[in-house]
Design a protein around this motif. Structure first.
Motif, mmCIF file in Angstrom:
data_model
loop_
_atom_site.group_PDB
_atom_site.id
_atom_site.type_symbol
_atom_site.label_atom_id
_atom_site.label_comp_id
_atom_site.label_asym_id
_atom_site.label_seq_id
_atom_site.Cartn_x
_atom_site.Cartn_y
_atom_site.Cartn_z
ATOM 1 N N UNK A 134 -11.581 -7.325 -27.226
ATOM 2 C CA UNK A 134 -12.897 -7.573 -28.023
ATOM 3 C C UNK A 134 -13.467 -6.539 -28.837
ATOM 4 N N UNK A 135 -12.954 -5.489 -28.595
ATOM 5 C CA UNK A 135 -13.658 -4.393 -29.208
ATOM 6 C C UNK A 135 -13.655 -4.382 -30.962
ATOM 7 N N UNK A 136 -12.571 -4.931 -31.389
ATOM 8 C CA UNK A 136 -12.466 -5.135 -32.845
ATOM 9 C C UNK A 136 -13.489 -6.017 -33.396
ATOM 10 N N UNK A 137 -14.025 -6.980 -32.585
ATOM 11 C CA UNK A 137 -15.035 -8.048 -32.899
ATOM 12 C C UNK A 137 -16.332 -7.122 -33.174
ATOM 13 N N UNK A 138 -16.627 -6.003 -32.622
ATOM 14 C CA UNK A 138 -17.600 -4.964 -32.988
ATOM 15 C C UNK A 138 -17.517 -4.128 -34.161
ATOM 16 N N UNK A 139 -16.328 -4.286 -34.760
ATOM 17 C CA UNK A 139 -15.990 -3.502 -36.162
ATOM 18 C C UNK A 139 -15.732 -2.017 -35.577
ATOM 19 N N UNK A 140 -15.070 -1.921 -34.429
ATOM 20 C CA UNK A 140 -14.599 -0.700 -34.168
ATOM 21 C C UNK A 140 -13.325 -0.266 -34.892
ATOM 22 N N UNK A 141 -12.442 -1.117 -35.016
ATOM 23 C CA UNK A 141 -11.216 -0.855 -35.836
ATOM 24 C C UNK A 141 -10.078 0.071 -35.218
ATOM 25 N N UNK A 142 -10.239 0.157 -33.876
ATOM 26 C CA UNK A 142 -9.009 0.734 -33.204
ATOM 27 C C UNK A 142 -7.639 0.552 -33.766
#
Length: 200
Positions: A134-142
């Motif tokens: 879910x981290x990409x939903x927060x704009x992290x773009x890993x």
């Protein structure tokens, strides 16, 4: 001075490092000299004497690489309390000379990344694997490969008997395993925070 020499000569080899830790604690509470200034001076002496130990957060640890020291120091004083707590515990468990606890140091190291990912995704009870999804939903773009690398580290701690799960075949973790996890997780934490704070 003679009495001090006698005390050191009668104790185990690591007594001097225990003494330094105690001294730093006492001096930082009562002296005008800051703990940081004391640590810098003691680190200078340790380096000069070719010691295999350096000071981080008033702990004498068996790490001498300057970049590793900087990464660990940075990862123990982030804005995020949960991250700091896990990283400081990992460091403490790793640095205990008489009775090091490498298994729990490894567990606390990976927990720093898990705590940070839970903070970013606002999913307090998520596992690291779920938080990474879910981290990409927060704009992290890993990048996929980096997420995979973090998952692999997590998988290592989950699969090794006795680290995150009890196991009947557990033989114990080694100092080099704990050091690798401590340093690697500190690097990942610093990297993720830097990326995350660009998006806040």
């Amino acid at each position: 001075m003679k009495k001090l020499k006698e005390i050191f000569s009668k104790n185990d080899w690591f007594f001097v490092y225990d003494f330094i830790e105690k001294y730093l604690d006492l001096e930082s509470e009562s002296s005008k000299i800051t703990a940081n200034d004391l640590a810098k001076e003691i680190n200078r002496i340790l380096e000069e004497e070719k010691s295999g130990y350096r000071i981080i957060k008033r702990l004498v640890v068996p790490i001498t690489n300057e970049q590793e020291l900087k990464s660990l120091h940075k990862a123990t004083k982030t804005k995020y309390d949960a991250v700091n707590v896990h990283m400081n515990k990992a460091l403490l468990l790793y640095s205990r000379r008489k009775n090091p606890d490498y298994e729990n140091s490894i567990k606390e190291s990976i927990s720093t990344i898990e705590a940070l990912c839970c903070i970013i995704t606002e999913k307090n009870k998520a596992s690291l694997g779920d938080a990474l999804k879910k981290i990409d939903d927060r704009g992290l773009g890993l990048h996929k490969a980096l997420k995979s690398a973090i998952n692999q580290l997590y998988g290592y701690t989950s699969d090794e008997n006795g680290i995150r799960h009890a196991g009947i075949d557990f033989k114990g973790a080694f100092s080099e395993d704990a050091k690798y996890m401590l340093v690697s997780c500190s690097v990942f934490v610093n990297y993720i925070i830097e990326k995350w704070e660009k998006n806040i």
